[in-house]
Enzyme design. Structure first.
Site, PDB file in Angstrom:
ATOM      1  N   LEU A   1      88.845  52.083  50.312  1.00 55.56           N
ATOM      2  CA  LEU A   1      89.863  53.042  49.881  1.00 55.56           C
ATOM      3  C   LEU A   1      90.274  53.972  51.019  1.00 55.56           C
ATOM      4  O   LEU A   1      90.852  55.037  50.792  1.00 55.56           O
ATOM      5  CB  LEU A   1      89.347  53.858  48.691  1.00 55.56           C
ATOM      6  CG  LEU A   1      88.949  53.030  47.458  1.00 55.56           C
ATOM      7  CD1 LEU A   1      88.351  53.921  46.381  1.00 55.56           C
ATOM      8  CD2 LEU A   1      90.149  52.266  46.920  1.00 55.56           C
TER       9      LEU A   1
ATOM     10  N   ARG B   1      84.204  58.315  38.194  1.00 55.17           N
ATOM     11  CA  ARG B   1      84.812  57.475  39.228  1.00 55.17           C
ATOM     12  C   ARG B   1      84.092  56.126  39.331  1.00 55.17           C
ATOM     13  O   ARG B   1      84.738  55.102  39.608  1.00 55.17           O
ATOM     14  CB  ARG B   1      84.788  58.208  40.574  1.00 55.17           C
ATOM     15  CG  ARG B   1      85.425  57.443  41.728  1.00 55.17           C
ATOM     16  CD  ARG B   1      86.873  57.043  41.468  1.00 55.17           C
ATOM     17  NE  ARG B   1      87.752  58.162  41.253  1.00 55.17           N
ATOM     18  CZ  ARG B   1      88.297  58.897  42.225  1.00 55.17           C
ATOM     19  NH1 ARG B   1      88.036  58.627  43.486  1.00 55.17           N
ATOM     20  NH2 ARG B   1      89.103  59.898  41.923  1.00 55.17           N
TER      21      ARG B   1
ATOM     22  N   LYS C   1      82.245  53.463  47.205  1.00 54.18           N
ATOM     23  CA  LYS C   1      81.358  54.572  46.891  1.00 54.18           C
ATOM     24  C   LYS C   1      82.022  55.460  45.859  1.00 54.18           C
ATOM     25  O   LYS C   1      83.256  55.570  45.825  1.00 54.18           O
ATOM     26  CB  LYS C   1      81.083  55.389  48.160  1.00 54.18           C
ATOM     27  CG  LYS C   1      80.095  56.527  47.959  1.00 54.18           C
ATOM     28  CD  LYS C   1      80.236  57.588  49.023  1.00 54.18           C
ATOM     29  CE  LYS C   1      81.426  58.476  48.735  1.00 54.18           C
ATOM     30  NZ  LYS C   1      81.488  59.673  49.599  1.00 54.18           N
TER      31      LYS C   1
ATOM     32  N   TYR D   1      71.609  55.349  56.166  1.00 50.20           N
ATOM     33  CA  TYR D   1      72.090  56.261  55.138  1.00 50.20           C
ATOM     34  C   TYR D   1      71.019  57.254  54.683  1.00 50.20           C
ATOM     35  O   TYR D   1      71.341  58.288  54.098  1.00 50.20           O
ATOM     36  CB  TYR D   1      72.589  55.497  53.912  1.00 50.20           C
ATOM     37  CG  TYR D   1      73.722  54.544  54.154  1.00 50.20           C
ATOM     38  CD1 TYR D   1      74.453  54.540  55.350  1.00 50.20           C
ATOM     39  CD2 TYR D   1      74.084  53.614  53.184  1.00 50.20           C
ATOM     40  CE1 TYR D   1      75.489  53.646  55.558  1.00 50.20           C
ATOM     41  CE2 TYR D   1      75.121  52.724  53.384  1.00 50.20           C
ATOM     42  CZ  TYR D   1      75.814  52.734  54.577  1.00 50.20           C
ATOM     43  OH  TYR D   1      76.838  51.832  54.780  1.00 50.20           O
TER      44      TYR D   1
END
Length: 284
Positions: A194, A240, A234, A53
């Site tokens: 998701l 969020r 994430k 990442y």
């Protein structure tokens, strides 16, 4: 008591992992510091990152900024695809710890099996066992391992992986692989829980969310938790981050769980581990 109290899962090595965490895939290093600090402030205690990442430094800075005690946090990182050579794997954990500013990680994973690159992931697994023995990783596991990969590691290693982190979401329920994981005592971690945002346009999920007065993200994450997945969504905004965390207050009834189960299409969004062979050329 905080109604969002973390559910934990006891792994096969006796350690405990929070079943809800914060994922950092696709979060740039410069943004990781603030978002990780915000997640920890919101109540998250499980942070998932990876060498691939490129944000371990930012993640580590966010952890430091939180001021939280190290023994109250759970931190995962993963071996990059160019570090499968056993010697490189062993050296790479020191690089990760330096970037994270930590003395150890709670969990270190082989990120991809890479069955076609010429370095046997079983040899890489033996290096992971050595890393665990050094104390630089409390637990070790794998990611994106199909049943045949997982069976080979279990048959030839001295340590059974504690988790297998795999793609799981309502459109790719992974019934067979989750069953294999369970039979071997390996916990299932769900990446892209998701479906990389695809759930937000789903009519079935919209109907459930509207009836319950909850966000779609909370509905889907609650579905994962009720089927005993470990999840770490994430988020790229503080709003969020907090919205996702509130999924811990939601319990779905059996009819809603069945309706979400029925969305399964056995459809991947990410790469197939049987053929994925990308290896970066740069040092990570």
């Amino acid at each position: 008591m905080d109604p969002r109290r973390h559910p934990d899962h006891t792994l096969n090595d006796g350690t405990s992992i929070p079943r809800f965490g914060f994922g950092t895939w696709q979060i740039p290093d410069a943004q990781a510091r603030g978002l990780v600090a915000a997640a920890l402030d919101a109540g998250y205690r499980h942070i998932d990152t990876a060498q691939m990442y490129g944000n371990e430094s930012g993640v580590g800075q966010g952890i430091a900024d939180s001021g939280l005690a190290r023994d109250g946090l759970y931190v995962t990182t993963k071996l990059n695809n160019n570090n499968h050579d056993p010697g490189r794997a062993i050296a790479s954990i020191d690089d990760s710890l330096n970037r994270l500013g930590l003395d150890y990680v709670d969990l270190f994973l082989i990120h991809w099996p890479l069955p076609t690159i010429g370095i046997d992931y079983v040899d890489t697994w033996h290096a992971m066992e050595e890393i665990r023995g050094s104390g630089k990783a409390r637990s070790i596991g794998v990611s994106n391992f199909a049943p045949e990969h997982l069976h080979r590691v279990v048959a030839t290693g001295s340590v059974v992986p504690v988790v297998n982190q795999i793609e799981v979401h309502p459109y790719f329920a992974q019934h067979t692989l989750r069953s294999v994981n369970a039979e071997l005592g390996v916990a299932t971690e769900a990446w892209s829980p998701l479906a990389q945002g695809q759930v937000f346009g789903d009519a079935t999920l919209k109907a459930i969310a509207e009836r319950l007065g909850r966000p779609i993200s909370a509905v889907v994450l609650a579905w994962h938790l009720q089927r005993n997945d470990i999840v770490f969504p994430k988020a790229s905004s503080v709003a969020r981050i907090r919205e996702n965390f509130d999924a811990l207050t939601l319990t779905l009834d059996p009819a809603d769980v069945a309706a979400i189960d029925a969305l399964n299409e056995d459809r991947r969004i990410g790469p197939d581990p049987a053929t994925f062979d990308w290896v970066p050329t740069e040092e990570v």
